[in-house]
Design a protein around this motif. Sequence first.
Motif, PDB file in Angstrom:
ATOM      1  N   MET A   1      -8.849  99.701 -38.178  1.00 21.12           N
ATOM      2  CA  MET A   1      -8.700 100.784 -37.216  1.00 21.12           C
ATOM      3  C   MET A   1      -7.299 101.376 -37.354  1.00 21.12           C
ATOM      4  N   HIS A   2      -7.204 102.721 -37.260  1.00 21.37           N
ATOM      5  CA  HIS A   2      -5.913 103.399 -37.351  1.00 21.37           C
ATOM      6  C   HIS A   2      -5.867 104.522 -36.328  1.00 21.37           C
ATOM      7  N   ASN A   3      -4.909 104.426 -35.426  1.00 26.21           N
ATOM      8  CA  ASN A   3      -4.765 105.423 -34.355  1.00 26.21           C
ATOM      9  C   ASN A   3      -6.079 105.677 -33.627  1.00 26.21           C
ATOM     10  N   GLY A   4      -6.769 104.567 -33.331  1.00 23.54           N
ATOM     11  CA  GLY A   4      -7.988 104.631 -32.538  1.00 23.54           C
ATOM     12  C   GLY A   4      -9.238 105.024 -33.282  1.00 23.54           C
ATOM     13  N   GLN A   5      -9.145 105.206 -34.596  1.00 22.93           N
ATOM     14  CA  GLN A   5     -10.297 105.617 -35.386  1.00 22.93           C
ATOM     15  C   GLN A   5     -10.580 104.611 -36.501  1.00 22.93           C
ATOM     16  N   GLN A   6     -11.854 104.390 -36.772  1.00 20.87           N
ATOM     17  CA  GLN A   6     -12.234 103.547 -37.900  1.00 20.87           C
ATOM     18  C   GLN A   6     -11.870 104.238 -39.201  1.00 20.87           C
TER      19      GLN A   6
ATOM     20  N   LYS B   1      -0.748 103.139 -34.174  1.00 20.37           N
ATOM     21  CA  LYS B   1      -1.648 102.152 -33.594  1.00 20.37           C
ATOM     22  C   LYS B   1      -2.541 101.614 -34.709  1.00 20.37           C
TER      23      LYS B   1
ATOM     24  N   LYS C   1     -11.727  96.001 -36.254  1.00 19.06           N
ATOM     25  CA  LYS C   1     -12.981  96.193 -35.520  1.00 19.06           C
ATOM     26  C   LYS C   1     -14.005  95.155 -35.963  1.00 19.06           C
TER      27      LYS C   1
ATOM     28  N   ASN D   1     -21.183  96.988 -35.409  1.00 21.74           N
ATOM     29  CA  ASN D   1     -21.191  97.445 -34.016  1.00 21.74           C
ATOM     30  C   ASN D   1     -21.388  96.312 -33.013  1.00 21.74           C
TER      31      ASN D   1
ATOM     32  N   TYR E   1     -14.876  95.753 -28.809  1.00 21.06           N
ATOM     33  CA  TYR E   1     -15.291  95.991 -30.192  1.00 21.06           C
ATOM     34  C   TYR E   1     -14.119  95.887 -31.159  1.00 21.06           C
ATOM     35  N   THR E   2     -12.916  96.055 -30.632  1.00 24.83           N
ATOM     36  CA  THR E   2     -11.723  96.058 -31.472  1.00 24.83           C
ATOM     37  C   THR E   2     -10.611  95.249 -30.822  1.00 24.83           C
TER      38      THR E   2
ATOM     39  N   GLU F   1      -6.423  96.020 -31.014  1.00 26.96           N
ATOM     40  CA  GLU F   1      -5.499  97.016 -31.536  1.00 26.96           C
ATOM     41  C   GLU F   1      -4.139  96.885 -30.863  1.00 26.96           C
TER      42      GLU F   1
END
Length: 234
Positions: free
Chosen positions: A29-34, A83, A87, A91, A144-145, A147
């Motif tokens: 995960m990077h800056n809240g995105q996969q 960030k 993850k 899912n 799910y993650t 971070e």
Amino acid sequence: MVKTCTLAAAVTLLAAPLVNAHYIFNILMHNGQQVGGEYTYVRKNTNTYMPSFFEIIDTNDLRCNQGATSSGTDTYEVQAGDKIGLKVFNNEFIEHPGPGFFYMSKAPDKVNDYDGSGDWFKVWESGPTGSPTTNEGWPTFGQYTMEFQLPTTLEDGEYLLRGEHIGIHENHVGKPQFYMECAQIRIVGGSGTANPSPLVKIPGIYSRSDPGLTFNFWGGQGDYVMPGPAVATL
């Protein structure tokens, strides 16, 4: 025959949740995105989504999981201060109570050639914010993650980023469950002023008698003591 089949079906149904409760952090995960897919930037292991137990704590497999290899793993570039995190696969989510951690280790050169035998420091941890004997007392439960924000003071270079979650629901029978994976990242834009302390080696962060690995989730008394070293000062 009917009774036998019924019993077998019941056993299967009861066992299913135990299998489904296992998990693996194999997506970056990077800056809240996969970013990427499963194992794009995370070292693939031979243990899949199964937990490890006490037999791993004195072995090199504690670093990045059993049989983990850098073969086929890419390295992802991030800015200091971004960030970052991991993850859970497919899912799924963290289905056990317990603490979460991130450790980092700077590679001497290319992280793809690095086995994690150098120094590590704990950069983040998540402990109980409520009762440690309830699922709801653990912030990582149902997530799910995991971070956190990379410190801006880190030295530029390539690192192993080790995410770990410990399921404590079987501590009472001597079986804390260790789930750990390593991502490969390249940090740029850091000030380089960090001097992480304490530094540790992995293996070497746990013992079988650690209070956090023996705490009884099913009715334990007192505060939960986080296992491993303190979060590093930078």
